[in-house]
Motif scaffolding. Sequence first.
Motif, PDB file in Angstrom:
ATOM      1  N   SER A   1       0.832  -1.207   0.000  1.00 29.42           N
ATOM      2  CA  SER A   1       0.000   0.000   0.000  1.00 29.42           C
ATOM      3  C   SER A   1       0.866   1.257   0.000  1.00 29.42           C
ATOM      4  O   SER A   1       0.510   2.267  -0.628  1.00 29.42           O
ATOM      5  CB  SER A   1      -0.943  -0.010   1.207  1.00 29.42           C
ATOM      6  OG  SER A   1      -0.236   0.192   2.417  1.00 29.42           O
ATOM      7  N   VAL A   2       2.008   1.205   0.687  1.00 28.58           N
ATOM      8  CA  VAL A   2       2.931   2.352   0.694  1.00 28.58           C
ATOM      9  C   VAL A   2       3.506   2.575  -0.697  1.00 28.58           C
ATOM     10  O   VAL A   2       3.508   3.693  -1.218  1.00 28.58           O
ATOM     11  CB  VAL A   2       4.066   2.120   1.714  1.00 28.58           C
ATOM     12  CG1 VAL A   2       5.096   3.245   1.632  1.00 28.58           C
ATOM     13  CG2 VAL A   2       3.513   2.021   3.127  1.00 28.58           C
ATOM     14  N   PHE A   3       3.984   1.515  -1.319  1.00 29.63           N
ATOM     15  CA  PHE A   3       4.559   1.638  -2.658  1.00 29.63           C
ATOM     16  C   PHE A   3       3.490   2.020  -3.678  1.00 29.63           C
ATOM     17  O   PHE A   3       3.779   2.718  -4.661  1.00 29.63           O
ATOM     18  CB  PHE A   3       5.244   0.335  -3.058  1.00 29.63           C
ATOM     19  CG  PHE A   3       6.412  -0.045  -2.185  1.00 29.63           C
ATOM     20  CD1 PHE A   3       7.147   0.922  -1.521  1.00 29.63           C
ATOM     21  CD2 PHE A   3       6.778  -1.368  -2.024  1.00 29.63           C
ATOM     22  CE1 PHE A   3       8.235   0.586  -0.721  1.00 29.63           C
ATOM     23  CE2 PHE A   3       7.845  -1.728  -1.226  1.00 29.63           C
ATOM     24  CZ  PHE A   3       8.578  -0.748  -0.574  1.00 29.63           C
ATOM     25  N   ALA A   4       2.255   1.552  -3.472  1.00 31.19           N
ATOM     26  CA  ALA A   4       1.160   1.934  -4.362  1.00 31.19           C
ATOM     27  C   ALA A   4       0.909   3.433  -4.291  1.00 31.19           C
ATOM     28  O   ALA A   4       0.636   4.088  -5.306  1.00 31.19           O
ATOM     29  CB  ALA A   4      -0.102   1.160  -3.988  1.00 31.19           C
TER      30      ALA A   4
ATOM     31  N   LYS B   1       3.199   5.705  -3.447  1.00 35.27           N
ATOM     32  CA  LYS B   1       4.351   6.374  -4.067  1.00 35.27           C
ATOM     33  C   LYS B   1       4.274   6.324  -5.586  1.00 35.27           C
ATOM     34  O   LYS B   1       4.696   7.262  -6.268  1.00 35.27           O
ATOM     35  CB  LYS B   1       5.656   5.729  -3.605  1.00 35.27           C
ATOM     36  CG  LYS B   1       5.879   5.686  -2.102  1.00 35.27           C
ATOM     37  CD  LYS B   1       5.962   7.051  -1.471  1.00 35.27           C
ATOM     38  CE  LYS B   1       6.252   6.948   0.021  1.00 35.27           C
ATOM     39  NZ  LYS B   1       6.178   8.260   0.707  1.00 35.27           N
ATOM     40  N   SER B   2       3.739   5.226  -6.120  1.00 31.01           N
ATOM     41  CA  SER B   2       3.659   5.073  -7.576  1.00 31.01           C
ATOM     42  C   SER B   2       2.370   5.631  -8.160  1.00 31.01           C
ATOM     43  O   SER B   2       2.194   5.622  -9.373  1.00 31.01           O
ATOM     44  CB  SER B   2       3.784   3.597  -7.947  1.00 31.01           C
ATOM     45  OG  SER B   2       2.734   2.841  -7.381  1.00 31.01           O
ATOM     46  N   ALA B   3       1.450   6.123  -7.308  1.00 29.15           N
ATOM     47  CA  ALA B   3       0.168   6.701  -7.729  1.00 29.15           C
ATOM     48  C   ALA B   3      -0.747   5.657  -8.359  1.00 29.15           C
ATOM     49  O   ALA B   3      -1.437   5.917  -9.341  1.00 29.15           O
ATOM     50  CB  ALA B   3       0.383   7.862  -8.697  1.00 29.15           C
ATOM     51  N   MET B   4      -0.767   4.466  -7.787  1.00 31.73           N
ATOM     52  CA  MET B   4      -1.688   3.425  -8.234  1.00 31.73           C
ATOM     53  C   MET B   4      -3.094   3.718  -7.705  1.00 31.73           C
ATOM     54  O   MET B   4      -3.250   4.095  -6.552  1.00 31.73           O
ATOM     55  CB  MET B   4      -1.194   2.059  -7.721  1.00 31.73           C
ATOM     56  CG  MET B   4      -2.048   0.886  -8.140  1.00 31.73           C
ATOM     57  SD  MET B   4      -1.286  -0.710  -7.714  1.00 31.73           S
ATOM     58  CE  MET B   4      -1.621  -0.786  -5.953  1.00 31.73           C
ATOM     59  N   LEU B   5      -4.096   3.547  -8.538  1.00 30.84           N
ATOM     60  CA  LEU B   5      -5.478   3.738  -8.111  1.00 30.84           C
ATOM     61  C   LEU B   5      -5.798   2.787  -6.956  1.00 30.84           C
ATOM     62  O   LEU B   5      -5.388   1.636  -7.003  1.00 30.84           O
ATOM     63  CB  LEU B   5      -6.406   3.448  -9.290  1.00 30.84           C
ATOM     64  CG  LEU B   5      -7.863   3.851  -9.074  1.00 30.84           C
ATOM     65  CD1 LEU B   5      -8.218   5.036  -9.932  1.00 30.84           C
ATOM     66  CD2 LEU B   5      -8.780   2.681  -9.396  1.00 30.84           C
ATOM     67  N   PRO B   6      -6.473   3.210  -5.903  1.00 29.79           N
ATOM     68  CA  PRO B   6      -7.142   4.503  -5.699  1.00 29.79           C
ATOM     69  C   PRO B   6      -6.297   5.524  -4.934  1.00 29.79           C
ATOM     70  O   PRO B   6      -6.844   6.449  -4.353  1.00 29.79           O
ATOM     71  CB  PRO B   6      -8.363   4.096  -4.875  1.00 29.79           C
ATOM     72  CG  PRO B   6      -7.847   2.988  -4.008  1.00 29.79           C
ATOM     73  CD  PRO B   6      -6.833   2.250  -4.830  1.00 29.79           C
TER      74      PRO B   6
ATOM     75  N   ALA C   1      10.437  -0.036  -6.328  1.00 35.49           N
ATOM     76  CA  ALA C   1      10.369  -0.715  -5.030  1.00 35.49           C
ATOM     77  C   ALA C   1       9.458  -1.937  -5.100  1.00 35.49           C
ATOM     78  O   ALA C   1       9.765  -2.992  -4.525  1.00 35.49           O
ATOM     79  CB  ALA C   1       9.876   0.255  -3.959  1.00 35.49           C
ATOM     80  N   ILE C   2       8.334  -1.814  -5.815  1.00 38.97           N
ATOM     81  CA  ILE C   2       7.445  -2.969  -5.993  1.00 38.97           C
ATOM     82  C   ILE C   2       8.183  -4.093  -6.714  1.00 38.97           C
ATOM     83  O   ILE C   2       8.153  -5.264  -6.286  1.00 38.97           O
ATOM     84  CB  ILE C   2       6.184  -2.556  -6.774  1.00 38.97           C
ATOM     85  CG1 ILE C   2       5.289  -1.649  -5.914  1.00 38.97           C
ATOM     86  CG2 ILE C   2       5.405  -3.784  -7.238  1.00 38.97           C
ATOM     87  CD1 ILE C   2       4.128  -1.045  -6.672  1.00 38.97           C
ATOM     88  N   LEU C   3       8.839  -3.754  -7.802  1.00 36.42           N
ATOM     89  CA  LEU C   3       9.537  -4.777  -8.587  1.00 36.42           C
ATOM     90  C   LEU C   3      10.657  -5.417  -7.787  1.00 36.42           C
ATOM     91  O   LEU C   3      10.816  -6.647  -7.784  1.00 36.42           O
ATOM     92  CB  LEU C   3      10.088  -4.139  -9.870  1.00 36.42           C
ATOM     93  CG  LEU C   3      10.768  -5.077 -10.867  1.00 36.42           C
ATOM     94  CD1 LEU C   3       9.806  -6.170 -11.316  1.00 36.42           C
ATOM     95  CD2 LEU C   3      11.299  -4.290 -12.061  1.00 36.42           C
ATOM     96  N   ARG C   4      11.431  -4.607  -7.073  1.00 35.64           N
ATOM     97  CA  ARG C   4      12.566  -5.128  -6.311  1.00 35.64           C
ATOM     98  C   ARG C   4      12.103  -6.014  -5.155  1.00 35.64           C
ATOM     99  O   ARG C   4      12.574  -7.147  -5.008  1.00 35.64           O
ATOM    100  CB  ARG C   4      13.390  -3.952  -5.778  1.00 35.64           C
ATOM    101  CG  ARG C   4      14.511  -4.331  -4.829  1.00 35.64           C
ATOM    102  CD  ARG C   4      15.611  -5.092  -5.539  1.00 35.64           C
ATOM    103  NE  ARG C   4      16.379  -4.207  -6.387  1.00 35.64           N
ATOM    104  CZ  ARG C   4      17.226  -4.624  -7.329  1.00 35.64           C
ATOM    105  NH1 ARG C   4      17.376  -5.916  -7.533  1.00 35.64           N
ATOM    106  NH2 ARG C   4      17.897  -3.768  -8.091  1.00 35.64           N
ATOM    107  N   VAL C   5      11.196  -5.525  -4.344  1.00 38.24           N
ATOM    108  CA  VAL C   5      10.799  -6.238  -3.136  1.00 38.24           C
ATOM    109  C   VAL C   5      10.032  -7.514  -3.460  1.00 38.24           C
ATOM    110  O   VAL C   5      10.308  -8.593  -2.913  1.00 38.24           O
ATOM    111  CB  VAL C   5       9.961  -5.317  -2.225  1.00 38.24           C
ATOM    112  CG1 VAL C   5       9.320  -6.109  -1.088  1.00 38.24           C
ATOM    113  CG2 VAL C   5      10.832  -4.201  -1.661  1.00 38.24           C
ATOM    114  N   TYR C   6       9.085  -7.428  -4.389  1.00 40.23           N
ATOM    115  CA  TYR C   6       8.198  -8.573  -4.604  1.00 40.23           C
ATOM    116  C   TYR C   6       8.772  -9.583  -5.593  1.00 40.23           C
ATOM    117  O   TYR C   6       8.279 -10.708  -5.680  1.00 40.23           O
ATOM    118  CB  TYR C   6       6.812  -8.085  -5.013  1.00 40.23           C
ATOM    119  CG  TYR C   6       6.171  -7.328  -3.878  1.00 40.23           C
ATOM    120  CD1 TYR C   6       5.514  -7.999  -2.866  1.00 40.23           C
ATOM    121  CD2 TYR C   6       6.300  -5.945  -3.765  1.00 40.23           C
ATOM    122  CE1 TYR C   6       4.970  -7.321  -1.784  1.00 40.23           C
ATOM    123  CE2 TYR C   6       5.767  -5.254  -2.700  1.00 40.23           C
ATOM    124  CZ  TYR C   6       5.106  -5.944  -1.709  1.00 40.23           C
ATOM    125  OH  TYR C   6       4.580  -5.272  -0.623  1.00 40.23           O
TER     126      TYR C   6
END
Length: 517
Positions: A217-220, A222-227, A257-262
């Motif tokens: 949710s934090v990375f979402a 930062k990346s401006a993912m909806l919502p 960060a999403i790509l690296r962590v997950y």
Amino acid sequence: MSQHLLIAPLVLPLCAAVLLLWRRGGAPIIKRSLGIGATLALVVIGIALVHMAGDGVIRYYALGDWQPPFGIVLVLDRLSAMMVLLTAVLALGAILYASAGQDEDGTNFQGLFQLQLLGINGAFLTGDLFNLFVFFEVLLIASYALLMHGGGRSRTGAGMHYVALNLAGSSLFLFALGILYGALGTLNMADMARQIGAGLDAHQRGLVHAGGLLLLSVFAHKSAMLPLHFWLPRAYAAAPAPVAALFAIMTKIGLYAILRVYSLIFADHAGPLAGLAQPWLWWCGLATLAVAGVGVLSARDLRLQTSYLILISVGTLLCAFGMGHIESITAALYYIVHTTLVTGGLFLLADMIASQRGRAGARAVRSRPLVQPGRLGALYFIGMIAVIGLPPLSGAIGKALVLSSAGEEQALWLWPILLLAGLCGIISASRAGSTIFWRAGEGDPEGPRMGWRRGLGITGLIAASPVLTVLAGPMSDYAAATAHQLSDPDHYLQAILGNPTTASEAADVSHAGGESS
């Protein structure tokens, strides 16, 4: 000396920022020369890092000679090297434009600009989650001041909104880190991946699952993912043009960060926790694409239009990450370079157009003629063709790679939504372009001319698209090699945590810059 090159992207902007803030009352030409020189040197360092990472070796730099997983480490692989170079090229275009006069609209612009580069580069190079949080805070603190550079009612309002949301995001980040550290006893990403791969009991697995989703949710955000995207259009449209251009990389930090962590911590070895983020990325990516398409269609301002085009790129990248296979990651890595540079150039171009149109500014309404309609119109035409994804420029290549990487079931969703978002972009660009360049009102052209600094900044970033088109083969090869490297987390773990078996290997690992093939 080569092992110390890994820390250069942090030391260089830090030293430049200290000098610029210490001598903040100095002559503008000195500050500009130092800022541009440091950023140009960062481009050279980025090229060297990409060349170094091209051999497929994952290298680490252990600060204070504290070896992982106990110390602070910087990690260089193909992905981090590419992102450092991308940041440097974008920053060079932005700072050249700012040095034409906008850096003097407020105080400490050049120093804060370097501090933000420090935070961005640190986020790309760090090997543990706590220091990812630290570097996030460094870049955010600098971005708070840069966003409100020059003042103004709309800028201040957008800045307060931006600050409040990011403070909430930082709090959630700390909560997520606390949960993960409590469950695993470490925040080194390689060590976390090793422990999860070794197996967790039910209690630990529940905590890690909750911490992983909270981190997402934090990375979402930062990346401006909806919502969690509502902050972006207003903040980017209100920011000074060079700051908005640099902000084009900010959403990519969240995506990185999403790509690296997950792909590392929650990869296939994670058992029940494997693929934790994939469903969320796919469906939220499609929703982000759909909403961004509507947003760009409704935009009546060039800066707001570019902000929604960034959201389209975010949705596209999230969908590619959500598909989760090597071909889609390859497509995303090519696309991320293209969209970051071109949208950064479009923010600068929108500001240049606004300065020549007087009271109409960047709004898509009739106004007096532009001072340089031919040059600005050509740049707008090329930039929009590129960012929307029309042939023959790099946007079409990137979009085709993403679409072709979709499986049969995924294509049923991705193709119509992505193509409709592109159609919305075409309509928006056609409407704005025809109004600004073809339907100009009466009056004498007034306003500042582009000049060499502004011209070099805008043209350099938008010209990245034709360059990426010509170099599509080598770029795709590098992206494919990067995707393969990311798909093998064991390689990363061996490079960071692997135990030497001979005395000579032990000696090699004992110095500050260790490396493992």
